[in-house]
Design a protein around this motif. Structure first.
Motif, PDB file in Angstrom:
ATOM      1  N   GLU A   1     -77.257-107.531  -2.691  1.00 44.79           N
ATOM      2  CA  GLU A   1     -77.426-106.022  -2.402  1.00 44.79           C
ATOM      3  C   GLU A   1     -75.560-105.433  -2.541  1.00 44.79           C
ATOM      4  OE1 GLU A   1     -78.711-106.096   1.684  1.00 44.79           O
ATOM      5  OE2 GLU A   1     -80.532-106.769   1.047  1.00 44.79           O
ATOM      6  N   THR A   2     -74.571-106.318  -2.273  1.00 38.35           N
ATOM      7  CA  THR A   2     -73.080-105.925  -2.595  1.00 38.35           C
ATOM      8  C   THR A   2     -73.123-105.530  -4.094  1.00 38.35           C
ATOM      9  OG1 THR A   2     -72.611-107.140  -0.692  1.00 38.35           O
ATOM     10  CG2 THR A   2     -71.015-106.551  -2.518  1.00 38.35           C
ATOM     11  N   LEU A   3     -73.528-106.622  -4.950  1.00 48.02           N
ATOM     12  CA  LEU A   3     -73.657-106.298  -6.357  1.00 48.02           C
ATOM     13  C   LEU A   3     -74.220-105.064  -6.752  1.00 48.02           C
ATOM     14  CD1 LEU A   3     -72.701-107.022  -9.376  1.00 48.02           C
ATOM     15  CD2 LEU A   3     -74.862-108.423  -9.220  1.00 48.02           C
ATOM     16  N   GLY A   4     -75.449-104.557  -6.038  1.00 42.19           N
ATOM     17  CA  GLY A   4     -76.166-103.617  -6.554  1.00 42.19           C
ATOM     18  C   GLY A   4     -75.411-102.236  -6.116  1.00 42.19           C
TER      19      GLY A   4
ATOM     20  N   GLU B   1     -79.821-101.816  -8.734  1.00 43.16           N
ATOM     21  CA  GLU B   1     -79.261-101.370  -7.867  1.00 43.16           C
ATOM     22  C   GLU B   1     -79.474-101.803  -6.400  1.00 43.16           C
ATOM     23  OE1 GLU B   1     -78.329 -97.065  -8.287  1.00 43.16           O
ATOM     24  OE2 GLU B   1     -77.247 -97.328  -9.972  1.00 43.16           O
ATOM     25  N   GLN B   2     -80.624-101.835  -6.126  1.00 43.75           N
ATOM     26  CA  GLN B   2     -81.291-102.296  -4.837  1.00 43.75           C
ATOM     27  C   GLN B   2     -81.127-103.976  -4.643  1.00 43.75           C
ATOM     28  OE1 GLN B   2     -85.230-100.927  -4.748  1.00 43.75           O
ATOM     29  NE2 GLN B   2     -84.520 -98.751  -4.090  1.00 43.75           N
TER      30      GLN B   2
ATOM     31  N   LEU C   1     -71.934 -97.520  -7.482  1.00 43.38           N
ATOM     32  CA  LEU C   1     -70.520 -96.894  -7.492  1.00 43.38           C
ATOM     33  C   LEU C   1     -70.047 -96.525  -8.783  1.00 43.38           C
ATOM     34  CD1 LEU C   1     -68.675 -95.593  -5.639  1.00 43.38           C
ATOM     35  CD2 LEU C   1     -67.529 -97.690  -5.216  1.00 43.38           C
ATOM     36  N   ALA C   2     -70.203 -97.748  -9.407  1.00 42.08           N
ATOM     37  CA  ALA C   2     -69.592 -97.666 -10.848  1.00 42.08           C
ATOM     38  C   ALA C   2     -70.322 -96.753 -11.892  1.00 42.08           C
ATOM     39  CB  ALA C   2     -69.389 -98.906 -11.667  1.00 42.08           C
ATOM     40  N   ARG C   3     -71.507 -96.542 -11.480  1.00 44.04           N
ATOM     41  CA  ARG C   3     -72.506 -95.617 -12.084  1.00 44.04           C
ATOM     42  C   ARG C   3     -72.064 -94.352 -12.038  1.00 44.04           C
ATOM     43  NH1 ARG C   3     -76.678 -92.818 -10.688  1.00 44.04           N
ATOM     44  NH2 ARG C   3     -77.084 -94.189  -8.960  1.00 44.04           N
ATOM     45  N   LEU C   4     -72.106 -93.893 -10.552  1.00 39.81           N
ATOM     46  CA  LEU C   4     -71.647 -92.724 -10.275  1.00 39.81           C
ATOM     47  C   LEU C   4     -70.262 -92.121 -10.592  1.00 39.81           C
ATOM     48  CD1 LEU C   4     -73.110 -92.914  -6.449  1.00 39.81           C
ATOM     49  CD2 LEU C   4     -73.918 -91.674  -8.658  1.00 39.81           C
ATOM     50  N   ARG C   5     -69.326 -93.049 -10.499  1.00 41.12           N
ATOM     51  CA  ARG C   5     -67.961 -92.655 -11.060  1.00 41.12           C
ATOM     52  C   ARG C   5     -68.050 -92.313 -12.507  1.00 41.12           C
ATOM     53  NH1 ARG C   5     -65.159 -97.966  -8.378  1.00 41.12           N
ATOM     54  NH2 ARG C   5     -64.672 -96.936  -6.360  1.00 41.12           N
TER      55      ARG C   5
END
Length: 102
Positions: free
Chosen positions: A16-19, A51-52, A24-28
């Motif tokens: 879940e942390t990786l997701g 992502e989930q 976050l990296a995608r949104l950035r």
């Protein structure tokens, strides 16, 4: 039919942390889930599962995601340092792995 991998609560938390970090990296980068799915060659449903932190997504998806973000070289570094394994090898020596059922 895919078999689910049984994960411990700690392993589920790590997924879940990786997701969350991938999201976050995608949104950035101002990318949508649809754009990421297209770039890595999977369906949006598969990408969302990644992502989930779902255990059903294969490791190839991780490699492709890391490539899109420009970090594919970091994958090889995951076990570049293995102090626990090195300590165990020093204590017990190295034994050849055998096949299950062999």
């Amino acid at each position: 039919m895919k078999r689910l991998v049984l994960l411990s609560p700690r392993e589920e938390d790590a997924m879940e942390t990786l997701g969350r970090r991938v999201r976050l990296a995608r949104l950035r980068r101002n990318l949508t889930q649809d754009e990421m799915a297209y770039r890595i060659g999977v369906t949006r449903k598969t990408y969302v599962a990644f992502e989930q932190g779902r255990e059903t997504v294969n490791i190839g998806v991780l490699v492709k995601v890391m490539a899109v973000f420009g970090y594919v070289d970091r994958i090889a570094d995951l076990l570049a340092s293995d102090p626990l394994g090195e300590d165990l090898e020093e204590i017990h020596g190295r034994k050849r792995a055998t096949r299950v059922g062999a």
